[in-house]
Motif scaffolding. Structure first.
Motif, PDB file in Angstrom:
ATOM      1  N   UNK A  84       9.257   9.144 -22.877  1.00 42.17           N
ATOM      2  CA  UNK A  84       8.805   7.762 -23.019  1.00 42.17           C
ATOM      3  C   UNK A  84       9.818   6.974 -23.827  1.00 42.17           C
ATOM      4  N   UNK A  85       9.679   5.670 -23.798  1.00 49.09           N
ATOM      5  CA  UNK A  85      10.663   4.788 -24.423  1.00 49.09           C
ATOM      6  C   UNK A  85       9.957   3.630 -25.107  1.00 49.09           C
ATOM      7  N   UNK A  86      10.600   3.087 -26.135  1.00 47.87           N
ATOM      8  CA  UNK A  86      10.054   1.949 -26.877  1.00 47.87           C
ATOM      9  C   UNK A  86      11.206   1.054 -27.307  1.00 47.87           C
ATOM     10  N   UNK A  87      11.007  -0.254 -27.172  1.00 48.76           N
ATOM     11  CA  UNK A  87      12.048  -1.214 -27.539  1.00 48.76           C
ATOM     12  C   UNK A  87      11.452  -2.311 -28.401  1.00 48.76           C
ATOM     13  N   UNK A  88      12.305  -2.905 -29.232  1.00 43.35           N
ATOM     14  CA  UNK A  88      11.913  -3.986 -30.132  1.00 43.35           C
ATOM     15  C   UNK A  88      12.768  -5.203 -29.821  1.00 43.35           C
ATOM     16  N   UNK A  89      12.111  -6.364 -29.678  1.00 47.66           N
ATOM     17  CA  UNK A  89      12.848  -7.590 -29.423  1.00 47.66           C
ATOM     18  C   UNK A  89      13.097  -8.338 -30.729  1.00 47.66           C
ATOM     19  N   UNK A  90      13.993  -9.296 -30.681  1.00 38.10           N
ATOM     20  CA  UNK A  90      14.358 -10.058 -31.873  1.00 38.10           C
ATOM     21  C   UNK A  90      13.163 -10.772 -32.485  1.00 38.10           C
ATOM     22  N   UNK A  91      12.187 -11.110 -31.671  1.00 41.19           N
ATOM     23  CA  UNK A  91      10.992 -11.810 -32.147  1.00 41.19           C
ATOM     24  C   UNK A  91       9.978 -10.898 -32.812  1.00 41.19           C
ATOM     25  N   UNK A  92      10.237  -9.585 -32.847  1.00 37.07           N
ATOM     26  CA  UNK A  92       9.304  -8.640 -33.446  1.00 37.07           C
ATOM     27  C   UNK A  92       8.297  -8.088 -32.466  1.00 37.07           C
ATOM     28  N   UNK A  93       8.517  -8.313 -31.167  1.00 33.96           N
ATOM     29  CA  UNK A  93       7.631  -7.831 -30.119  1.00 33.96           C
ATOM     30  C   UNK A  93       8.033  -6.415 -29.709  1.00 33.96           C
ATOM     31  N   UNK A  94       7.037  -5.583 -29.372  1.00 37.57           N
ATOM     32  CA  UNK A  94       7.265  -4.186 -29.019  1.00 37.57           C
ATOM     33  C   UNK A  94       6.934  -3.953 -27.552  1.00 37.57           C
ATOM     34  N   UNK A 148       2.295   5.802 -25.509  1.00 36.55           N
ATOM     35  CA  UNK A 148       2.631   4.396 -25.279  1.00 36.55           C
ATOM     36  C   UNK A 148       1.727   3.446 -26.069  1.00 36.55           C
ATOM     37  N   UNK A 149       0.714   3.996 -26.744  1.00 31.30           N
ATOM     38  CA  UNK A 149      -0.204   3.136 -27.487  1.00 31.30           C
ATOM     39  C   UNK A 149      -1.200   2.432 -26.589  1.00 31.30           C
ATOM     40  N   UNK A 150      -1.432   3.008 -25.412  1.00 30.20           N
ATOM     41  CA  UNK A 150      -2.356   2.455 -24.422  1.00 30.20           C
ATOM     42  C   UNK A 150      -3.294   3.565 -23.959  1.00 30.20           C
ATOM     43  N   UNK A 151      -4.520   3.235 -23.497  1.00 29.64           N
ATOM     44  CA  UNK A 151      -5.428   4.284 -22.998  1.00 29.64           C
ATOM     45  C   UNK A 151      -4.784   5.042 -21.840  1.00 29.64           C
ATOM     46  N   UNK A 170      15.614 -10.722 -26.184  1.00 25.11           N
ATOM     47  CA  UNK A 170      16.787 -10.081 -26.771  1.00 25.11           C
ATOM     48  C   UNK A 170      16.355  -8.820 -27.500  1.00 25.11           C
ATOM     49  N   UNK A 171      16.719  -7.677 -26.952  1.00 26.29           N
ATOM     50  CA  UNK A 171      16.359  -6.387 -27.546  1.00 26.29           C
ATOM     51  C   UNK A 171      17.303  -6.083 -28.706  1.00 26.29           C
ATOM     52  N   UNK A 172      16.735  -5.654 -29.831  1.00 32.34           N
ATOM     53  CA  UNK A 172      17.546  -5.337 -31.010  1.00 32.34           C
ATOM     54  C   UNK A 172      17.502  -3.855 -31.371  1.00 32.34           C
ATOM     55  N   UNK A 173      16.533  -3.113 -30.797  1.00 31.47           N
ATOM     56  CA  UNK A 173      16.426  -1.689 -31.113  1.00 31.47           C
ATOM     57  C   UNK A 173      15.688  -0.978 -29.994  1.00 31.47           C
ATOM     58  N   UNK A 174      16.034   0.286 -29.765  1.00 30.29           N
ATOM     59  CA  UNK A 174      15.368   1.097 -28.750  1.00 30.29           C
ATOM     60  C   UNK A 174      15.280   2.529 -29.246  1.00 30.29           C
ATOM     61  N   UNK A 175      14.225   3.243 -28.851  1.00 31.66           N
ATOM     62  CA  UNK A 175      14.046   4.644 -29.223  1.00 31.66           C
ATOM     63  C   UNK A 175      13.464   5.394 -28.039  1.00 31.66           C
ATOM     64  N   UNK A 176      13.736   6.706 -27.999  1.00 28.61           N
ATOM     65  CA  UNK A 176      13.295   7.545 -26.887  1.00 28.61           C
ATOM     66  C   UNK A 176      12.530   8.757 -27.391  1.00 28.61           C
TER      67      UNK A 176
END
Length: 384
Positions: A104-114, A125-128, A94-100
């Motif tokens: 690139x894009x980033x989303x946050x789930x209800x569990x606090x997962x990114x 993206x926070x990845x190599x 369950x996504x609770x927030x999204x940003x652009x």
């Protein structure tokens, strides 16, 4: 009955109207939505450089627009996605927030997962970036207890439940808030790293406004003639906001908006497209020539000033250089105001002339949700 309206730049289909066009200067109804996307369920509309997301009350995410780096997140890579599609790979979350960001894009789930996807050209993206140059499907980051996500042009930031901030991506103007062990600016951070305010926990600064990064247009509330950029979070003076606590912050590319506890809204930063609205009064500055000060103030205003709208402002969103605001007409009714950069018709008044003061935009009902991307805009309306 509820309806979604879109306007502004549509060169990548980011308005979700089913076609690509240079611009749409008046609010136009988005007629074709997926069967499993009902208009009354839309809670947020969020835009990036040329893509857009709609987030529903059920936590489902739908995207449209520019997709050259997979930033729409539908599992494909292509120039344009002109109609909203369900984002793949987030089933069961369950996504609770999204940003652009720009691409690139980033989303946050209800569990606090990114989750992140799209371009990773600068490690945003926070990845190599050598291993993941881009991705068209969301990838989960090794972060927990996240409560807020946001994205700049090519950098990303999140905040955690324990009051810490993490940033990564492009940081050539100090926007990451990191310095290395030699005290030098970190220009690129391709993985998540805490940028707690100068090494301190965020909860030590609760209720204060901190700023860092580029200050070319005074967007950090310091005179840009003296400070070009900050590499470390610094506090914006409390009295700039009438001595009131700031409840929320919004930022465009070069301007900022803040809402205080007394309902006042403050704006500062770049001003030459009209994105700050009219100034309340000229600030005295005996340190330099008056004419030079007047010319400088036309281009930017680094001291926050109250936004000049006489009615109660319920919400503000920022595009790159334009703004939308929900303004209370009665206790239960809101109108839409817009102002600022209008090259693509993104203010919605039917022209491409910049608006230097907030203007009411004609819509066929009461505004419930507003959203903006770089040069495009959205409003969810309860029809009259």
């Amino acid at each position: 009955m509820t309806a979604l309206y879109a306007w502004g730049a549509n060169s990548h289909g980011q308005l979700g109207l089913g076609y690509v066009s240079e611009q749409v200067t008046l609010p136009t109804r988005v007629e074709e939505l997926p069967d499993h996307l009902s208009e009354p369920s839309i809670q947020f509309a969020v835009g990036g450089g040329g893509h857009t997301f709609l987030l529903t009350a059920q936590g489902r995410l739908f995207g449209a627009g520019w997709n050259a780096s997979g930033q729409v997140g539908n599992g494909t890579q292509g120039r344009a996605v002109p109609m909203f599609q369900l984002i793949r790979g987030l089933e069961g979350h369950q996504v609770v927030s999204v940003a652009c960001g720009w691409a690139h894009s980033i989303a946050l789930s209800q569990s606090g997962q990114v989750w992140v996807w799209g371009s990773n050209s600068h490690g945003q993206l926070g990845l190599p970036k050598e291993e993941v140059p881009f991705t068209s499907l969301p990838i989960s980051l090794n972060l927990t207890n996240v409560v807020s996500v946001s994205a700049g042009l090519r950098h990303t930031a999140v905040a955690t439940r324990d009051g810490r901030a993490y940033t990564w991506g492009h940081g050539h103007r100090g926007q990451l808030g990191h310095i290395d062990s030699d005290g030098q600016l970190v220009k690129q951070q391709p993985y998540t790293e805490s940028c707690g305010p100068c090494g301190r926990r965020g909860d030590e600064y609760e209720g204060q406004v901190l700023a860092w990064g580029d200050n070319k247009w005074g967007q950090l509330a310091h005179d840009p003639r003296n400070v070009a950029y900050f590499t470390c979070p610094l506090t914006i003076p409390h009295n700039y906001f009438g001595g009131k606590r700031v409840l929320w912050l919004r930022a465009g590319w070069t301007h900022c908006v803040a809402g205080a506890t007394n309902g006042s809204v403050y704006v500062w930063g770049r001003a030459d497209y009209g994105q700050l609205g009219p100034s309340e009064e000229e600030k005295d500055d005996s340190s330099s020539d008056t004419a030079a000060n007047e010319e400088h103030s036309k281009r930017c205003r680094y001291i926050p000033s109250k936004l000049c709208i006489s009615k109660r402002i319920k919400a503000v969103v920022c595009g790159s250089e334009h703004n939308l605001s929900m303004v209370e007409e009665t206790a239960k009714e809101c109108a839409l105001y817009s102002w600022g950069w209008n090259e693509h018709g993104n203010c919605g008044d039917g022209t491409t002339t910049n608006l230097h003061q907030p203007r009411v935009i004609a819509l066929p009902g009461l505004v419930r949700v507003i959203g903006a991307g770089s040069g495009h805009s959205f409003a969810l309306v309860k029809l009259s």
